[in-house]
Design a protein around this motif. Structure first.
Motif, PDB file in Angstrom:
ATOM      1  N   PHE A 129       0.855  -1.177   0.000  1.00  0.00           N
ATOM      2  CA  PHE A 129       0.000   0.000   0.000  1.00  0.00           C
ATOM      3  C   PHE A 129       0.892   1.228   0.000  1.00  0.00           C
ATOM      4  O   PHE A 129       2.063   1.178   0.376  1.00  0.00           O
ATOM      5  N   ILE A 130       0.350   2.371  -0.407  1.00  0.00           N
ATOM      6  CA  ILE A 130       1.164   3.565  -0.532  1.00  0.00           C
ATOM      7  C   ILE A 130       1.748   4.019   0.809  1.00  0.00           C
ATOM      8  O   ILE A 130       2.776   4.697   0.856  1.00  0.00           O
ATOM      9  N   ILE A 131       1.109   3.634   1.906  1.00  0.00           N
ATOM     10  CA  ILE A 131       1.654   3.863   3.251  1.00  0.00           C
ATOM     11  C   ILE A 131       1.697   2.516   3.946  1.00  0.00           C
ATOM     12  O   ILE A 131       0.666   1.863   4.106  1.00  0.00           O
ATOM     13  N   ASP A 132       2.897   2.096   4.334  1.00  0.00           N
ATOM     14  CA  ASP A 132       3.053   0.803   4.991  1.00  0.00           C
ATOM     15  C   ASP A 132       3.989   0.973   6.187  1.00  0.00           C
ATOM     16  O   ASP A 132       5.213   1.044   6.029  1.00  0.00           O
ATOM     17  N   PRO A 133       3.437   1.046   7.401  1.00  0.00           N
ATOM     18  CA  PRO A 133       4.269   1.291   8.578  1.00  0.00           C
ATOM     19  C   PRO A 133       5.354   0.230   8.791  1.00  0.00           C
ATOM     20  O   PRO A 133       6.446   0.561   9.277  1.00  0.00           O
ATOM     21  N   ILE A 134       5.069  -1.026   8.460  1.00  0.00           N
ATOM     22  CA  ILE A 134       6.058  -2.077   8.711  1.00  0.00           C
ATOM     23  C   ILE A 134       7.303  -1.843   7.863  1.00  0.00           C
ATOM     24  O   ILE A 134       8.433  -2.094   8.306  1.00  0.00           O
ATOM     25  N   TYR A 135       7.118  -1.347   6.650  1.00  0.00           N
ATOM     26  CA  TYR A 135       8.282  -1.025   5.820  1.00  0.00           C
ATOM     27  C   TYR A 135       9.003   0.213   6.341  1.00  0.00           C
ATOM     28  O   TYR A 135      10.236   0.264   6.370  1.00  0.00           O
ATOM     29  N   SER A 136       8.253   1.215   6.760  1.00  0.00           N
ATOM     30  CA  SER A 136       8.837   2.515   7.088  1.00  0.00           C
ATOM     31  C   SER A 136       9.515   2.556   8.453  1.00  0.00           C
ATOM     32  O   SER A 136      10.507   3.279   8.623  1.00  0.00           O
ATOM     33  N   VAL A 137       8.997   1.824   9.438  1.00  0.00           N
ATOM     34  CA  VAL A 137       9.505   1.945  10.807  1.00  0.00           C
ATOM     35  C   VAL A 137      10.987   1.599  10.929  1.00  0.00           C
ATOM     36  O   VAL A 137      11.732   2.330  11.601  1.00  0.00           O
ATOM     37  N   PRO A 138      11.501   0.508  10.335  1.00  0.00           N
ATOM     38  CA  PRO A 138      12.952   0.263  10.445  1.00  0.00           C
ATOM     39  C   PRO A 138      13.794   1.411   9.905  1.00  0.00           C
ATOM     40  O   PRO A 138      14.839   1.754  10.483  1.00  0.00           O
ATOM     41  N   LEU A 139      13.342   2.028   8.816  1.00  0.00           N
ATOM     42  CA  LEU A 139      14.074   3.158   8.259  1.00  0.00           C
ATOM     43  C   LEU A 139      14.029   4.350   9.215  1.00  0.00           C
ATOM     44  O   LEU A 139      15.030   5.050   9.416  1.00  0.00           O
ATOM     45  N   LEU A 140      12.868   4.572   9.815  1.00  0.00           N
ATOM     46  CA  LEU A 140      12.716   5.671  10.766  1.00  0.00           C
ATOM     47  C   LEU A 140      13.650   5.483  11.970  1.00  0.00           C
ATOM     48  O   LEU A 140      14.325   6.427  12.411  1.00  0.00           O
ATOM     49  N   LEU A 141      13.709   4.262  12.478  1.00  0.00           N
ATOM     50  CA  LEU A 141      14.582   3.992  13.625  1.00  0.00           C
ATOM     51  C   LEU A 141      16.044   4.220  13.265  1.00  0.00           C
ATOM     52  O   LEU A 141      16.819   4.757  14.067  1.00  0.00           O
ATOM     53  N   ALA A 142      16.441   3.819  12.064  1.00  0.00           N
ATOM     54  CA  ALA A 142      17.819   4.013  11.633  1.00  0.00           C
ATOM     55  C   ALA A 142      18.154   5.493  11.519  1.00  0.00           C
ATOM     56  O   ALA A 142      19.241   5.930  11.933  1.00  0.00           O
ATOM     57  N   VAL A 143      17.233   6.268  10.966  1.00  0.00           N
ATOM     58  CA  VAL A 143      17.471   7.702  10.818  1.00  0.00           C
ATOM     59  C   VAL A 143      17.530   8.382  12.183  1.00  0.00           C
ATOM     60  O   VAL A 143      18.400   9.227  12.440  1.00  0.00           O
ATOM     61  N   LEU A 144      16.614   8.012  13.074  1.00  0.00           N
ATOM     62  CA  LEU A 144      16.648   8.588  14.423  1.00  0.00           C
ATOM     63  C   LEU A 144      17.934   8.216  15.153  1.00  0.00           C
ATOM     64  O   LEU A 144      18.541   9.055  15.832  1.00  0.00           O
ATOM     65  N   GLY A 145      18.351   6.956  14.999  1.00  0.00           N
ATOM     66  CA  GLY A 145      19.597   6.528  15.636  1.00  0.00           C
ATOM     67  C   GLY A 145      20.789   7.305  15.117  1.00  0.00           C
ATOM     68  O   GLY A 145      21.654   7.742  15.888  1.00  0.00           O
ATOM     69  N   GLY A 146      20.849   7.507  13.797  1.00  0.00           N
ATOM     70  CA  GLY A 146      21.949   8.275  13.223  1.00  0.00           C
ATOM     71  C   GLY A 146      21.920   9.725  13.651  1.00  0.00           C
ATOM     72  O   GLY A 146      22.967  10.331  13.905  1.00  0.00           O
ATOM     73  N   ALA A 147      20.707  10.306  13.744  1.00  0.00           N
ATOM     74  CA  ALA A 147      20.587  11.705  14.137  1.00  0.00           C
ATOM     75  C   ALA A 147      20.959  11.910  15.606  1.00  0.00           C
ATOM     76  O   ALA A 147      21.564  12.927  15.967  1.00  0.00           O
ATOM     77  N   ILE A 148      20.635  10.949  16.452  1.00  0.00           N
ATOM     78  CA  ILE A 148      20.898  11.096  17.890  1.00  0.00           C
ATOM     79  C   ILE A 148      22.346  10.759  18.230  1.00  0.00           C
ATOM     80  O   ILE A 148      23.033  11.506  18.946  1.00  0.00           O
ATOM     81  N   PHE A 149      22.826   9.636  17.726  1.00  0.00           N
ATOM     82  CA  PHE A 149      24.153   9.150  18.132  1.00  0.00           C
ATOM     83  C   PHE A 149      25.258   9.520  17.157  1.00  0.00           C
ATOM     84  O   PHE A 149      26.431   9.360  17.470  1.00  0.00           O
ATOM     85  N   GLY A 150      24.875  10.011  15.987  1.00  0.00           N
ATOM     86  CA  GLY A 150      25.873  10.426  15.015  1.00  0.00           C
ATOM     87  C   GLY A 150      26.371   9.275  14.166  1.00  0.00           C
ATOM     88  O   GLY A 150      26.191   8.093  14.491  1.00  0.00           O
ATOM     89  N   LEU A 151      27.030   9.629  13.069  1.00  0.00           N
ATOM     90  CA  LEU A 151      27.545   8.637  12.127  1.00  0.00           C
ATOM     91  C   LEU A 151      29.024   8.834  11.833  1.00  0.00           C
ATOM     92  O   LEU A 151      29.673   7.929  11.324  1.00  0.00           O
TER      93      LEU A 151
END
Length: 346
Positions: A129-151
């Motif tokens: 579907f055009i919005i699929d939380p199961i697909y998006s959530v892992p990406l969101l967690l990765a982005v939040l982790g990178g933004a908080i802890f740095g890369l």
């Protein structure tokens, strides 16, 4: 997919390949690049049908995006060189950020012209579907982790893990599509229904419950199929108004819609107009792309030269709850025919 998911995907791809050197900036650069192909929505192609069918055209072409990646790589190396990584790595990053956007779009039901300028029908694997939380959530967690802890200076494991998880999930959706169509085709064979145009797509926000459409001349069948069903699906026959298509023989917009949708269209005469609905998108009775393509003047029908998109209802939470309940329970059956009939009253 939705713009937020595309930005998250672009940020995650860039972080996994260049985050070690670019740090948090990789998230920003990737998010901007990841939404770049969708900027074609600002282009006015002439009328509503053109806007719909030319969207995801040249801006989603693998050829165009590959050339764009070359140009952006040259510009970056020319004006903002970084000795820490090669031009090849930079090109690969930019190319993947752009190309993963359009490939992900091809997994939805809309239709993506990956092979533009070839005039082949748009690609719509229609497994998410055009919005699929199961697909998006892992990406969101990765982005939040990178933004908080740095890369910076780190081996970017979080983004890589998120990409693996989301890609594996995406692949699993193709199995759901196969399951839904196979079970529907068994019922068709048992009931002597010839296999016509078959289109399947997930119901909103999940890939457990699937909606299967079978075009059969002037009518079509709809079935809901869940991974958890014990019994075979029920095929609900719904009038499609296919005979009205003859009135639209001289309508270029109708020809364009047939090409774009593969003929998964419904026709309704509402007052003195013929309304054409793209059945692939939305949910039964709630389809976002509907167009009045012809109107009657006395006894004669004439194509409408400038077509506008008709307002469409988006549904309500009560029906979404019914759809969610249908994932787990096959009975009571949802009133698909009743919902479909509401299109005539909208």
């Amino acid at each position: 997919m939705d713009s937020i998911t595309q930005a998250l995907l672009g940020a995650t791809v860039q972080a996994s390949l260049l985050g070690r050197w670019q740090g948090r900036k990789a998230l920003l650069y990737g998010a901007v690049l990841g939404t770049l192909p969708d900027l074609d929505v600002v282009i006015d192609y002439g009328d509503a049908v053109a806007d719909m069918t030319y969207h995801r055209g040249f801006s989603h072409s693998l050829l165009v995006l590959s050339l764009l990646a070359v140009a952006l790589t040259w510009l970056a190396r020319r004006f903002r060189p970084d000795p820490n990584y090669t031009g090849t790595r930079l090109f690969l990053t930019i190319w993947l950020v752009l190309v993963t956007h359009v490939v992900l779009d091809a997994f939805t039901s809309y239709g993506t012209q990956l092979l533009w300028p070839l005039q082949t029908p748009p690609i719509a694997w229609s497994s998410v579907f055009i919005i699929d939380p199961i697909y998006s959530v892992p990406l969101l967690l990765a982005v939040l982790g990178g933004a908080i802890f740095g890369l910076q200076g780190r081996s970017p494991r979080w983004p890589s893990v998120a990409l693996v998880v989301s890609t594996l999930y995406l692949g699993s959706t193709l199995a759901g599509k196969q399951m839904a169509e196979a079970r529907t085709e068994r019922v068709m064979a048992e009931n002597g229904i010839e296999r016509g145009q078959v289109f399947s797509t997930p119901t909103p926000f999940n890939t457990l419950l699937w909606r299967v459409i079978v075009v059969d001349g002037d009518d079509y069948y709809e079935a809901l199929v869940s991974w958890l069903d014990d019994d075979e699906p029920e095929l609900v026959r719904i009038p499609r108004g296919g005979q009205l298509a003859a009135v639209l023989a001289d309508s270029p917009q109708h020809a364009r819609l047939q090409w774009f949708t593969g003929g998964v269209l419904r026709y309704d005469q509402i007052g003195d107009q013929i309304m054409v609905t793209d059945l692939r998108l939305g949910m039964t009775g709630f389809h976002p792309f509907r167009f009045a393509l012809a109107e009657r003047n006395g006894e004669e029908w004439a194509p409408i030269p400038f077509v506008e998109r008709s307002p469409a209802e988006r549904g309500d939470m009560d029906r979404l709850k019914l759809i969610w309940n249908r994932i787990w329970h096959q009975q009571p059956a949802l009133p698909l025919a009743e919902w479909a009939a509401e299109l005539n009253r909208q």
